[in-house]
Enzyme design. Sequence first.
Site: not given
Ligand code: PMP
Length: 418
Positions: A135, A212, A215, A238, A376
């Site tokens: 991401h 990270d 997910q 999430k 993203c």
């Molecule tokens: N890493 C991953 C794999 C994500 O899916 C996301 C959110 N889509 C993020 C980081 C960032 O999370 P946040 O926008 O809640 O900070």
Amino acid sequence: MTGASTAARRNVPAFDVEAVRREFPILSTTAHGKKLVFLDSGASAQKSRAVIEAISSVYESRYANIHRGVYQLSQFATEAYEAARVKVQRFIGAGSPSEIVFTKGATEAINLVAATYGVKFLKAGDEIIVSALEHHANIVPWQLLRERNGIVLKVVPVDDTGAFQLDAYERLLSPRTRIVAVTQASNALGIKPPIAAVTRLAHAAGAIVLIDGAQGVVHEPVDVRAMDCDFYVFSGHKLYGPGGIGVLYGKTKLLEAMPPYQGGGDMILSVSFEATEFAPPPARFEAGTPPIADAIGLGAAIDFLNGLDRAAVLAHEEALLAHATAALSAIKGVRLYGTAPDKAAIVSFTLAGVHPHDIGTILDHEGIAVRVGHHCAQPIMDRFGIPGTVRASFGLYNTLDEVDALARGLAKVREIFG
Ligand code: PMP
């Protein structure tokens, strides 16, 4: 019902998804007059009544600023906030509550590591390895560090199924590798890199590992000590919890060595104009008034999950994934991205000749919420030579009927576009 659907239904273990759904008020609402089919939990999950009530109850009877108050209400709020930290600690298997830093989310947690550990310990020419699946939140903070410190960013490729290339990773590791930062599960494709091997090899090369978990933590039980990662990050929203709260887990010796991220109240032991002494972790990294009710709400989300049989939840999500994969593959013109076997409950696809945004719009009018675009994660879209996909990401409250609704919606898109 399709044959595939019948088979998938038989495989669902004892998990009362209808009872779980009743705990999520939003799931009984409609969109465009149709029953809501919410398939975008990967972007942000819905909230159970327990979470909603925990947050309103803080504001109704327990709210005050924390840590500084001598009065009872502030002490209640402080206790509840610190109790939430302990819930997070136990939920991810950390050794101590002081290894849990509350942040705004996964994004802020990664930025915090880059701006503190990265700035202090990495020099020009030092290397950071990420994967092609990341991401933007696990790419851009390292690029900012590259601009600042002159580090080198290396990228582990994926094959045509989206699988992380372990051989290539081994070749990228070098005596200059300082940090390996890899997702537990790709938000764009669902693919899960082999975290255990990634971590073991990184440590053997003398690098630290950031996972990270944005997910990952939502689908499977996490034990950061068993994983032996050095940092682990995730977002509350999430994990069926509130927005504005997230977590950075860090091993004690690393957090203790790190300089502050932001300066302000609550992160100090003493301040004078000549010199300021910083608080130990986690307070050192929590400058200012934190999102108190949201941290407590995250604790309630964790309680809710702990009240479920998580193995059954995981099996249920795997059944959803298997059914969705079979149902979508049967639709003419559908191409699935991320077909490697080890996956979280996410399907990402295109439909020949139809723009993902048109698909998303037509599905929306059927009450079906999916995400379209690059999610993203532009580099992984570039890897497959596409601007974006349609993504259905499943939560514990989704049903096989909802997967069937998605397949029917896509059949309709097919009809409209010929
Ligand atoms: N890493 C991953 C794999 C994500 O899916 C996301 C959110 N889509 C993020 C980081 C960032 O999370 P946040 O926008 O809640 O900070």
